[in-house]
Design a protein around this motif. Structure first.
Motif, PDB file in Angstrom:
ATOM      1  N   SER A  49       0.842  -1.190   0.000  1.00  0.00           N
ATOM      2  CA  SER A  49       0.000   0.000   0.000  1.00  0.00           C
ATOM      3  C   SER A  49       0.877   1.239   0.000  1.00  0.00           C
ATOM      4  CB  SER A  49      -0.932   0.009   1.220  1.00  0.00           C
ATOM      5  OG  SER A  49      -0.183   0.012   2.424  1.00  0.00           O
ATOM      6  N   GLY A  50       0.322   2.326  -0.561  1.00  0.00           N
ATOM      7  CA  GLY A  50       1.042   3.590  -0.561  1.00  0.00           C
ATOM      8  C   GLY A  50       2.168   3.628  -1.564  1.00  0.00           C
ATOM      9  N   THR A  51       3.189   4.414  -1.241  1.00  0.00           N
ATOM     10  CA  THR A  51       4.334   4.591  -2.137  1.00  0.00           C
ATOM     11  C   THR A  51       5.237   3.372  -2.093  1.00  0.00           C
ATOM     12  OG1 THR A  51       4.292   6.985  -1.853  1.00  0.00           O
ATOM     13  CG2 THR A  51       6.334   6.027  -2.651  1.00  0.00           C
ATOM     14  N   TRP A  52       5.668   2.922  -3.271  1.00  0.00           N
ATOM     15  CA  TRP A  52       6.548   1.763  -3.371  1.00  0.00           C
ATOM     16  C   TRP A  52       7.996   2.234  -3.466  1.00  0.00           C
ATOM     17  CZ3 TRP A  52       5.775  -3.402  -2.941  1.00  0.00           C
ATOM     18  CH2 TRP A  52       6.859  -4.225  -3.280  1.00  0.00           C
ATOM     19  N   TYR A  53       8.853   1.720  -2.584  1.00  0.00           N
ATOM     20  CA  TYR A  53      10.262   2.111  -2.563  1.00  0.00           C
ATOM     21  C   TYR A  53      11.242   1.007  -2.967  1.00  0.00           C
ATOM     22  CZ  TYR A  53       8.743   6.321  -0.089  1.00  0.00           C
ATOM     23  OH  TYR A  53       8.132   7.496   0.244  1.00  0.00           O
ATOM     24  N   PRO A  54      11.023  -0.257  -2.581  1.00  0.00           N
ATOM     25  CA  PRO A  54      12.069  -1.270  -2.795  1.00  0.00           C
ATOM     26  C   PRO A  54      12.371  -1.528  -4.276  1.00  0.00           C
ATOM     27  CG  PRO A  54      10.362  -2.062  -1.286  1.00  0.00           C
ATOM     28  CD  PRO A  54       9.845  -0.816  -1.900  1.00  0.00           C
ATOM     29  N   ASP A  55      13.628  -1.831  -4.565  1.00  0.00           N
ATOM     30  CA  ASP A  55      13.998  -2.388  -5.863  1.00  0.00           C
ATOM     31  C   ASP A  55      13.776  -3.896  -5.816  1.00  0.00           C
ATOM     32  OD1 ASP A  55      14.737   0.065  -6.834  1.00  0.00           O
ATOM     33  OD2 ASP A  55      16.871  -0.201  -6.416  1.00  0.00           O
ATOM     34  N   TRP A  56      13.502  -4.482  -6.978  1.00  0.00           N
ATOM     35  CA  TRP A  56      13.302  -5.930  -7.049  1.00  0.00           C
ATOM     36  C   TRP A  56      14.292  -6.534  -8.037  1.00  0.00           C
ATOM     37  CZ3 TRP A  56       9.642  -2.289  -8.553  1.00  0.00           C
ATOM     38  CH2 TRP A  56       9.453  -2.130  -9.919  1.00  0.00           C
ATOM     39  N   SER A  57      14.512  -7.839  -7.909  1.00  0.00           N
ATOM     40  CA  SER A  57      15.461  -8.534  -8.783  1.00  0.00           C
ATOM     41  C   SER A  57      14.949  -9.957  -9.037  1.00  0.00           C
ATOM     42  CB  SER A  57      16.835  -8.624  -8.126  1.00  0.00           C
ATOM     43  OG  SER A  57      17.384  -7.348  -7.901  1.00  0.00           O
ATOM     44  N   PRO A  58      15.143 -10.486 -10.253  1.00  0.00           N
ATOM     45  CA  PRO A  58      15.721  -9.799 -11.403  1.00  0.00           C
ATOM     46  C   PRO A  58      14.811  -8.666 -11.878  1.00  0.00           C
ATOM     47  CG  PRO A  58      15.000 -12.020 -11.979  1.00  0.00           C
ATOM     48  CD  PRO A  58      14.763 -11.877 -10.540  1.00  0.00           C
TER      49      PRO A  58
ATOM     50  N   ILE B  94      -1.067  -0.156  -4.072  1.00  0.00           N
ATOM     51  CA  ILE B  94       0.143   0.596  -4.394  1.00  0.00           C
ATOM     52  C   ILE B  94      -0.262   1.822  -5.202  1.00  0.00           C
ATOM     53  CG2 ILE B  94       2.344   0.563  -5.625  1.00  0.00           C
ATOM     54  CD1 ILE B  94       2.443  -2.453  -5.037  1.00  0.00           C
ATOM     55  N   THR B  95       0.186   2.991  -4.757  1.00  0.00           N
ATOM     56  CA  THR B  95      -0.235   4.240  -5.397  1.00  0.00           C
ATOM     57  C   THR B  95       0.874   4.852  -6.246  1.00  0.00           C
ATOM     58  OG1 THR B  95       0.368   5.417  -3.368  1.00  0.00           O
ATOM     59  CG2 THR B  95      -1.938   4.766  -3.625  1.00  0.00           C
ATOM     60  N   THR B  96       2.005   5.112  -5.629  1.00  0.00           N
ATOM     61  CA  THR B  96       3.103   5.772  -6.328  1.00  0.00           C
ATOM     62  C   THR B  96       4.209   4.767  -6.591  1.00  0.00           C
ATOM     63  OG1 THR B  96       2.590   7.817  -5.152  1.00  0.00           O
ATOM     64  CG2 THR B  96       4.725   7.691  -6.232  1.00  0.00           C
ATOM     65  N   LEU B  97       4.759   4.813  -7.803  1.00  0.00           N
ATOM     66  CA  LEU B  97       5.773   3.843  -8.196  1.00  0.00           C
ATOM     67  C   LEU B  97       6.809   4.526  -9.055  1.00  0.00           C
ATOM     68  CD1 LEU B  97       6.238   0.646  -8.121  1.00  0.00           C
ATOM     69  CD2 LEU B  97       5.389   0.715 -10.470  1.00  0.00           C
ATOM     70  N   PHE B  98       8.080   4.219  -8.802  1.00  0.00           N
ATOM     71  CA  PHE B  98       9.180   4.727  -9.613  1.00  0.00           C
ATOM     72  C   PHE B  98       9.767   3.561 -10.402  1.00  0.00           C
ATOM     73  CE2 PHE B  98       8.677   7.238  -5.796  1.00  0.00           C
ATOM     74  CZ  PHE B  98       8.604   8.529  -6.301  1.00  0.00           C
ATOM     75  N   PRO B  99      10.196   3.782 -11.634  1.00  0.00           N
ATOM     76  CA  PRO B  99      10.611   2.654 -12.480  1.00  0.00           C
ATOM     77  C   PRO B  99      11.858   1.962 -11.961  1.00  0.00           C
ATOM     78  CG  PRO B  99      11.126   4.753 -13.544  1.00  0.00           C
ATOM     79  CD  PRO B  99      10.309   5.074 -12.330  1.00  0.00           C
ATOM     80  N   ASN B 100      11.845   0.642 -12.089  1.00  0.00           N
ATOM     81  CA  ASN B 100      12.992  -0.188 -11.713  1.00  0.00           C
ATOM     82  C   ASN B 100      13.072  -1.312 -12.745  1.00  0.00           C
ATOM     83  OD1 ASN B 100      15.033  -1.614 -10.231  1.00  0.00           O
ATOM     84  ND2 ASN B 100      13.417  -2.913  -9.397  1.00  0.00           N
ATOM     85  N   GLY B 101      14.060  -1.257 -13.628  1.00  0.00           N
ATOM     86  CA  GLY B 101      14.163  -2.284 -14.649  1.00  0.00           C
ATOM     87  C   GLY B 101      13.056  -2.179 -15.676  1.00  0.00           C
TER      88      GLY B 101
END
Length: 318
Positions: A95-104, A116-123
């Motif tokens: 929920s809310g703003t997403w911060y963690p990076d994920w892999s792969p 999840i509301t706010t998301l920054f690109p990762n991969g």
């Protein structure tokens, strides 16, 4: 020092844990895990604010392209992500703003769960599935550190400015965005945010084409619907043929000097004086002689808009 690991060879599980109260993520390297771990486990569980440190060496050794190991990351009470190697899918939950990076971080599928509301690109991912609450960026920081809050439209434009999936789905209950023929639009379909298609169909009430909307870079023939009004700056930064209705009169100038990169044909009618003032032919340069912009002005666009334009079909290249 506060990162701990436990390997259960019977369950074939490696659990790496860290105090969940820690504010910032700790990066862990696959190279630091127990010897031969990749032959002993089929699942990694990350408990706490942990991220993989993505050095080239460790990923070339353990998963140069993809891994066959399931991953569950319980990053915080509001953020959990999982990786399913069978479907090559990352799923984000919380929920809310997403911060963690994920892999792969380069996968077949990325699922952004409800909440999840706010998301920054990762991969990146080839196929993107968006929950009902996501609106991508809601703020960014200027170079001087000033925080700027932005709309759901500007947030999506910023998010997809350098990243676009091959397909996208959005929950019908999402209040910000809609999908039409695999293109992402504002909720009311009035503005195209981006489409990966080379031959897109457009919703009939489309009004505005956003900057960088055509992600393939090389389009076939795009006939904008009658009633469309606006081409934003950078909307036609791609190759292809584009037909503009007489209603499209709010047109941002494009680059006419310096190196040219696109082979474009732009068609509009002689009645569209606003288009004639802005859209000019551009010859290809020495480095790319085929990168030219052709402009064709027609007496009538009836062959493209049989129900709107008067029929006097003829054409005159400019």
């Amino acid at each position: 020092d506060d990162v701990k690991w436990v390997m259960d060879t019977n369950a074939k599980t490696l659990t790496i844990s860290r105090d969940s109260s820690k504010e910032h993520a700790e990066s862990i390297s696959l190279l630091d895990l127990p010897k031969n771990w990749e032959n002993l486990v089929t699942k990694i569980i990350l408990d706490g604010p942990l991220e993989f440190w993505e050095s080239g060496e460790q990923f070339e050794k353990y998963w140069p392209d993809k891994t066959n190991i399931e991953i569950i990351c319980n990053y915080s009470e509001n953020s959990t992500w999982t990786y399913d190697p069978k479907t090559d899918t990352i799923t984000l939950s919380g929920s809310g703003t997403w911060y963690p990076d994920w892999s792969p971080d380069h996968t077949e599928n990325l699922i952004i769960g409800d909440g999840i509301t706010t998301l920054f690109p990762n991969g990146s991912a080839r196929h993107l599935f968006c929950g009902k609450d996501v609106r991508f960026y809601d703020h960014f920081f200027d170079p001087d550190g000033t925080e700027r809050h932005i709309s759901s439209l500007d947030g999506a434009l910023k998010f997809f400015s350098g990243w676009a999936p091959e397909t996208i789905e959005v929950d019908p209950d999402n209040p910000y965005y809609s999908v039409y023929d695999n293109g992402l639009y504002t909720k009311d379909y009035s503005q195209l945010i981006f489409t990966p298609s080379t031959s897109p169909n457009f919703p009939p009430n489309l009004k505005v084409i956003s900057p960088g909307a055509f992600k393939s870079g090389s389009m076939n023939t795009c006939i904008f619907p009658w009633g469309a009004t606006t081409l934003k700056k950078g909307a036609l930064n791609c190759s292809g043929t584009f037909v503009l209705p007489d209603t499209m009169t709010d047109i941002a100038p494009y680059k006419v000097d310096g190196p040219q990169y696109y082979r474009r044909t732009i068609i509009f009618s002689s009645k569209n004086t606003a288009a004639a003032k802005v859209l000019k032919p551009i010859a290809g340069g020495a480095a790319a002689p085929n990168a030219e912009t052709r402009v064709i002005v027609m007496d009538s666009l009836a062959e493209y808009y049989p129900n709107q334009a008067p029929s006097q079909p003829s054409s005159q290249p400019v």
